[in-house]
Write an enzyme that holds these catalytic residues in place. Structure first.
Site, PDB file in Angstrom:
ATOM      1  N   CYS A 136      61.028  38.585  75.954  1.00  0.00           N
ATOM      2  CA  CYS A 136      61.446  39.680  76.830  1.00  0.00           C
ATOM      3  C   CYS A 136      60.331  40.696  76.951  1.00  0.00           C
ATOM      4  O   CYS A 136      59.607  40.948  75.984  1.00  0.00           O
ATOM      5  CB  CYS A 136      62.705  40.337  76.267  1.00  0.00           C
ATOM      6  N   HIS A 151      61.113  41.269  69.235  1.00  0.00           N
ATOM      7  CA  HIS A 151      61.157  39.860  68.843  1.00  0.00           C
ATOM      8  C   HIS A 151      59.986  39.511  67.923  1.00  0.00           C
ATOM      9  O   HIS A 151      60.118  38.665  67.031  1.00  0.00           O
ATOM     10  CB  HIS A 151      61.156  38.965  70.076  1.00  0.00           C
ATOM     11  N   SER A 208      72.342  40.273  73.137  1.00  0.00           N
ATOM     12  CA  SER A 208      73.037  39.927  74.380  1.00  0.00           C
ATOM     13  C   SER A 208      73.666  38.547  74.326  1.00  0.00           C
ATOM     14  O   SER A 208      74.507  38.218  75.165  1.00  0.00           O
ATOM     15  CB  SER A 208      72.084  40.041  75.580  1.00  0.00           C
ATOM     16  N   CYS A 245      66.734  37.577  77.038  1.00  0.00           N
ATOM     17  CA  CYS A 245      66.802  37.358  75.590  1.00  0.00           C
ATOM     18  C   CYS A 245      67.953  36.416  75.236  1.00  0.00           C
ATOM     19  O   CYS A 245      67.884  35.680  74.245  1.00  0.00           O
ATOM     20  CB  CYS A 245      67.027  38.684  74.858  1.00  0.00           C
TER      21      CYS A 245
END
Length: 585
Positions: A71, A78, A517, A567
């Protein structure tokens, strides 16, 4: 046997939002609606992505640089989760200065993300831009000054903002405010407050440009700062202008102090003020009554105590928001009942992330399509579950758990907000559409206060001669075990993020990312449980949707999660091979 059934919905009651805009990635919402309310809902992530496959068969020390690109919005998050996973697997300790730098990078990202989310991505769900043209700048100035002593609060300043807006709209140029549902009866702010919202929208655009400089100082660039397994890629040397030096520290302090002022004097006061006009949304859009957060990830990975003022890992289950249960990562499994993937054990099986399989098995219609959820599989997102429960994660989950744990800074502010909104003094209202918006602002307050402390600690340690930012102890593969596994936890802007890695003979052999998410946008599981997005819209059958052609109410609820669908989806199998099939209708 699956308890999930597909949706047989009459075309006359179907409402589709596709794509949901002002988010990262591709999200589609299908709803059954009528009589001004939503009766059922399905959320579909329609993008297909495969970045994690790159991690397999690769040197674990390089993986962070690839999965960081999952992302571009939550840039760096991340990477830090990947570093933590590899370091957990190798039992690789990191110098305290490197940890403080990572914390500052994470804090800057989280705060910037929260501000951008509200002003640039969600404020237009609550703020009627066209109504701001009717405002009296003097009234707006009086409101602004009652909230804080932020300097850009004069009547002259607001009159200038209003004139620019008038001139633009007079020429038919709505520019960044194009395609809003202006004039919708769901808007409740008076013109003066709408003008305040527009002005701070524009200020936030300028502010966030400076905020990312923290990443460039500590990580070399933005987006995607540089990191290093075992520490950080930047050195500390007061006598070297290419390293972190006195100038760098002074500039960092200036940036953190500016950030502190904007959060305390603009963002948080705006949220509390605007919330007063939308109190009904404290009772709309609740997610599944199960939430968790991992707090300070060091407590999970090493057993170390949580840092000063930090939230400890915990779980809230079945609507009991007072008693925090211990968090156990071994209770996490992912399901693909409603997703376009297959498991060798069958679609209704649940797999732990270490053993995850993500083999694509698309059996949906050929785009463009009118309706996806009349089939059992309708999304590219798996369904993570904790001990069988559909869980919500996010800033509000952090704040709800922190409140239940008695973190003073959280309890005091939540109680004050409840008093202002006329709500009981507890954390329950934060499981709502309004609560998620408020929880994000409170999370930014907690984070920026911590950043002030973290930068001061980093400076004090430098004065005491602590300058190490890298530990070479386990850098060479010869020092690694032949087989190991690890997980890295990060409280990302959107909630609890985890990266899971297996390493054998110096290579990454399996990699999974279970992201916020994914938890929140998951579809139905084998038991028919909705994921949080779906549950928020449909579980009561009373969520408002007055005008299906202008669905501002469900957008408020979905946007309150700050979806990041790039994501949420991933693709790779245990051997690192991509697989995809298609079955046309």
């Amino acid at each position: 046997m699956s308890n999930y059934t597909s949706a047989a919905v009459p075309e006359s009651s179907r409402v589709v939002i596709d794509p949901v805009t002002r988010i990262e990635g591709h999200l589609r919402v299908e709803m059954e609606a009528g009589d001004g309310v939503i009766k059922n809902a399905w959320t579909s992530t329609t993008q297909y992505r495969g970045i994690e496959v790159i991690a397999c068969k690769r040197d674990p020390r390089d993986v962070w640089a690839f999965v960081e690109r999952i992302c571009g919005v939550c840039t760096g998050t991340h990477a830090i989760a990947a570093l933590a996973a590899v370091e957990d697997a190798l039992q690789y300790p990191v110098p305290i200065q490197a940890k403080l730098m990572r914390d500052l990078v994470s804090g800057a990202l989280g705060i910037q993300d929260h501000v951008i989310h509200f002003y640039q991505l969600q404020a237009m769900d609550w703020v009627d831009v066209v109504s701001a043209l009717k405002a009296d700048p003097n009234e707006t100035a009086a409101i602004a000054k009652s909230l804080s002593d932020w300097p850009l609060s004069s009547a002259t300043y607001f009159a200038g903002v209003q004139k620019k807006l008038k001139d633009s709209i007079a020429h038919g140029q709505y520019s960044i405010f194009t395609n809003g549902y202006w004039g919708h009866p769901a808007y409740k702010l008076p013109p003066a407050v709408n003008l305040l919202g527009v002005a701070h929208y524009l200020q936030a655009l300028v502010w966030q440009r400076d905020m990312i400089k923290i990443h460039t100082i500590l990580g070399g660039k933005n987006p995607h700062p540089n990191f290093l397994v075992g520490g950080m890629a930047c050195a500390i040397n007061m006598n070297n202008d290419q390293a972190i030096n006195q100038f760098s520290l002074s500039y960092l302090k200036q940036l953190v102090d500016t950030c502190h002022d904007f959060i305390h004097k603009v963002y948080y006061p705006d949220i509390v003020a605007i919330a007063g006009f939308y109190k009904d949304y404290a009772h709309i859009g609740a997610s599944n009554p199960n939430l968790f957060c991992t707090g300070d990830p060091s407590e999970i990975n090493t057993g170390a105590p949580a840092g000063k003022g930090m939230i400890k890992p915990g779980v809230l289950l079945n609507g009991d928001y007072k008693n925090v249960l211990p968090f156990d990562q071994d209770k996490i499994k992912e399901f693909v009942t409603s997703a376009w993937y297959k498991y060798t054990e069958g679609r209704d099986a649940g797999l732990a992330p270490y053993d995850g399989q993500t083999d694509a098995d698309y059996n949906g219609p050929r785009p463009p399509y009118k309706w996806l959820s009349d089939r059992p599989q309708y999304t590219w997102v798996k369904a993570p579950r904790y001990d069988g429960h559909a869980m919500a994660v996010g800033p509000n989950a952090r704040m709800m758990i922190g409140y239940a744990q008695g973190v003073p800074a959280i309890v005091e502010r939540v109680d004050a907000a409840c008093d202002k909104l006329g709500l009981p003094r507890d954390n329950a209202f934060m499981n709502s559409t309004l609560g998620r918006v408020y929880g994000r602002a409170l999370d930014a307050m907690i984070n920026v206060d911590m950043m002030v402390d973290q930068l001061q600690e980093m400076t004090n340690r430098i004065k005491n001669g602590e300058t190490a930012t890298f530990n070479p102890e386990k850098w060479e593969p010869e020092t690694w075990p032949s087989s190991c596994k690890g997980v890295g936890w990060v409280e990302a802007p959107r909630g609890s993020l985890s990266h899971w890695v297996r390493i054998e003979n110096g290579q990454t052999v399996n990699y999974q990312a279970v992201v916020p998410s994914t938890w929140n946008s998951s579809g139905r599981d084998a038991e028919g449980q909705m994921g949080p997005y779906e549950y928020s819209l449909a579980h009561t059958g009373t969520h408002p949707l007055v005008d299906p052609s202008r669905p501002v109410e469900p957008l408020r609820t979905i946007h309150s999660y700050d979806p990041c669908q790039s994501c949420a989806v991933h693709l790779f199998d245990e051997e690192g091979e991509a697989i995809m099939t298609r079955q046309d209708p």
